[in-house]
Design an enzyme around this catalytic site. Structure first.
Site, mmCIF file in Angstrom:
data_model
loop_
_atom_site.group_PDB
_atom_site.id
_atom_site.type_symbol
_atom_site.label_atom_id
_atom_site.label_comp_id
_atom_site.label_asym_id
_atom_site.label_seq_id
_atom_site.Cartn_x
_atom_site.Cartn_y
_atom_site.Cartn_z
ATOM 1 C CD1 TRP A 60 -0.195 -1.479 3.157
ATOM 2 C CD2 TRP A 60 0.560 0.617 3.298
ATOM 3 N NE1 TRP A 60 0.586 -1.397 4.281
ATOM 4 C CE2 TRP A 60 1.052 -0.121 4.397
ATOM 5 C CE3 TRP A 60 0.910 1.964 3.177
ATOM 6 C CZ2 TRP A 60 1.881 0.448 5.364
ATOM 7 C CZ3 TRP A 60 1.737 2.528 4.146
ATOM 8 C CH2 TRP A 60 2.201 1.775 5.222
ATOM 9 C CG ASN A 61 5.144 1.225 0.689
ATOM 10 O OD1 ASN A 61 4.794 0.469 -0.217
ATOM 11 N ND2 ASN A 61 6.365 1.225 1.177
ATOM 12 C CE LYS A 113 -4.825 -9.746 -1.909
ATOM 13 N NZ LYS A 113 -4.596 -8.374 -1.417
ATOM 14 N N PRO A 114 -3.363 -6.329 -5.500
ATOM 15 C CG PRO A 114 -4.971 -4.695 -6.038
ATOM 16 C CD PRO A 114 -4.626 -6.152 -6.235
ATOM 17 C CB ALA A 115 -2.008 -3.191 -0.467
ATOM 18 N N GLY A 142 6.608 -6.554 0.690
ATOM 19 C CA GLY A 142 5.872 -6.457 1.953
ATOM 20 C C GLY A 142 6.755 -6.915 3.096
ATOM 21 C CG LEU A 188 10.997 -9.817 1.925
ATOM 22 C CD1 LEU A 188 11.484 -11.125 2.517
ATOM 23 C CD2 LEU A 188 9.503 -9.895 1.599
ATOM 24 C CB CYS A 200 11.155 -1.039 1.845
ATOM 25 S SG CYS A 200 9.552 -1.759 1.676
ATOM 26 C CD GLU A 232 10.454 -1.971 7.403
ATOM 27 O OE1 GLU A 232 9.793 -3.023 7.504
ATOM 28 O OE2 GLU A 232 10.880 -1.539 6.319
ATOM 29 C CD GLU A 236 10.416 -5.291 -7.421
ATOM 30 O OE1 GLU A 236 10.312 -4.260 -6.728
ATOM 31 O OE2 GLU A 236 9.495 -6.106 -7.565
HETATM 32 C C1 SIN Z 1 9.446 0.617 -1.132
HETATM 33 O O1 SIN Z 1 9.256 1.210 -0.091
HETATM 34 O O2 SIN Z 1 9.341 -0.610 -1.203
HETATM 35 C C2 SIN Z 1 9.809 1.308 -2.409
HETATM 36 C C3 SIN Z 1 10.496 2.560 -2.209
HETATM 37 C C4 SIN Z 1 11.011 3.143 -3.482
HETATM 38 O O3 SIN Z 1 10.821 2.638 -4.591
HETATM 39 O O4 SIN Z 1 11.658 4.161 -3.363
#
Ligand code: SIN
Length: 486
Positions: free
Chosen positions: A155-156, A179-181, A232, A255, A288, A388, A465
């Site tokens: 969701w972020n 499958k979105p949040a 996630g 993660l 993340c 976190e 990615e």
């Molecule tokens: C993430 O929080 O997983 C992605 C952050 C980003 O692409 O900068």
């Protein structure tokens, strides 16, 4: 919401090119800034998810036949449509996720960049020829799309994490079940409206909504799904890995993190503070790669804290739609409770609260706001330095030597992103090698871009990615040996 194009807001799942509306089975999506209803998403039945997988398999047989150039043209049109509709897409995102409109718009541009980049990369799924070890042989390696892939997104970043997974898959010739949040389905569904308009054939991308556990089980046990890409928590990533073992799927797991941000006495403090603001407070601290632990050397500690306080004091917390808001709400009340507990625990254990910026912009009682906060005298043993935070709290620890800083930074099970501020080039080189992380920002707080490989090590997961590495995650290598060649 006053959208220029109301068609973009779909209260439906998207399966095999058809919209499946909510019947008596909706889950409500809530605006975290005010507790109001944004819309409903359907709760699909197991058989509907299985049907979506079958149609993705049927679509794969066709889609893989398209040339890279043809796939690139669709991705390019899709990127252009995203940019043309950026204002509407940003409004949808802010309503369901909370981030300020300007940040949401920035995310749309970032998300579109993955469509553009992987469209270009679609033409470059190069193989190899290998010099033969025996006369009369010809050896080549070709790249082929994996097949049906599943993407489970957080969701972020409701748009960018979708395109960062879906674009390389589609560019490679795979088909995707997304499958979105549950907190942010509408950004993903709006992207499907635009994908359809861009000419993406039915079944190449489907969006399934509903019970996460059931959908995860169906994905993991399906023999048709060849790969799952998940962003996630580490806990969910481990359980997906265990469940996918039965069908030996390829996985990409992006993660949790526990990013250190190290400021040395010789750092350019203006740059360090600017980097700290970007990497700690983007998306209200819910990324993340957000800094989780600041380590500041004794000689500049007090000055760094003073400058950071002055900058953070200017933040304006409120509804992301309100003019001037720089920090929106956290995703929900549970997120606020978690951050509150971590801060209380740190204060009980001896940390000192330097600053907490009050929420402004009339959030109302139902908004899930947390004030940007700075803590000093944080000890590595405190929960706030080990878990976190995922909120706008800067937890600062003072250190003495480079060796101590590296040891503190590496003392975690996670290994996603780390940041270093120093003007000593030799130290830069030592830390590039010494820090056990997948991504390192050296005098740079914003490290995310479509052209570079994003991904962690240790319990932050594996798989890359973005960049040319990102395409390879969706390709198999096939080795072919010809005998009897003249
Ligand atoms: C993430 O929080 O997983 C992605 C952050 C980003 O692409 O900068």
């Amino acid at each position: 919401m006053k959208l220029k194009d109301p068609e973009l807001l779909r209260e439906a799942a998207f399966v095999a090119g058809a919209w499946r509306p909510v019947r008596n089975d909706g889950d409500t999506v809530i605006n975290p800034a005010n507790g109001e209803r944004v819309g409903e998403q359907p709760r699909l039945q197991r058989a509907e998810v299985e049907h979506a997988i079958q149609s993705a398999q049927a679509a794969f047989r066709e889609w893989r036949q398209h040339t890279g150039k043809e796939r690139a043209a669709v991705l390019r049109r899709w990127a252009d449509l995203m940019l043309e509709n950026a204002d509407d897409l940003a409004q949808i995102m802010t309503a369901e996720q909370g981030k300020p409109l300007a940040e949401a718009r920035g995310e749309i541009v970032y998300a579109a960049s993955f469509l553009e980049w992987f469209g270009e990369e679609a033409k470059r799924g190069y193989g190899h020829t290998i010099p033969e070890p025996k006369r009369g042989q010809r050896i080549k390696v070709i790249k082929e799309p994996l097949g049906v892939c599943a993407a489970i997104t957080p969701w972020n970043f409701p748009s960018a994490m979708v395109t960062r997974k879906v674009a390389p898959a589609i560019a490679a010739g795979c088909t995707v079940l997304l499958k979105p949040a549950p907190q942010t389905p509408f950004s993903a569904l709006a992207l499907c409206v635009l994908a359809q308009r861009a000419g993406l054939p039915a079944g190449v991308l489907s969006v399934v909504t509903g019970d996460a556990r059931m959908i995860g089980e169906v994905f993991c046990s399906s023999h048709l799904i060849r790969k799952i890409s998940f962003t996630g928590s580490t806990a969910v990533g481990k359980s997906l890995m265990a469940n996918a073992a039965g069908t030996l799927k390829k996985l990409s797991l992006e993660l949790g993190g526990n990013a250190p941000f190290i400021v040395f006495d010789d750092a350019d403090l203006d740059a360090a503070v600017a980097g700290a603001l970007a990497s700690k407070f983007r998306n209200a601290g819910q990324t993340c790669v957000c800094v989780n632990r600041f380590f500041v050397q004794r000689g500049v500690h007090d000055e760094f804290v003073a400058r950071l306080k002055a900058a953070v004091a200017t933040f304006r917390v409120g509804d992301g739609c309100a003019d001037g808001t720089t920090i929106g709400p956290l995703v929900n009340g549970a997120a606020v409770d978690k951050v509150t507990r971590l801060v209380a625990d740190a204060l009980d254990a001896g940390a000192r609260a330097e600053l907490a910026v009050a929420a402004t912009g009339a959030p109302g009682e139902s908004g899930s706001f947390y004030p940007p906060t700075i803590l000093t005298q944080v000890q590595p043993s405190m929960r706030i330095a080990q878990e976190e935070i995922f909120g706008p709290v800067a937890a600062i620890t003072r250190f003495e030597t480079e060796e101590e800083a590296v040891a503190l930074a590496n003392d975690t099970r996670y290994g996603l992103a780390a940041y270093v501020y120093t003007q000593n080039v030799h130290r830069c080189h030592r830390l590039e090698r010494g820090l056990e992380y997948g991504i390192i920002g050296v005098n740079e707080g914003l490290i995310s871009t479509e052209v570079a490989p994003f991904g962690g090590i240790k319990e932050s997961g594996f798989g890359k990615e973005g960049s040319f590495y990102g395409l390879d995650e969706y390709l198999d290598s096939k080795y072919i040996c010809h005998g009897g060649a003249a």
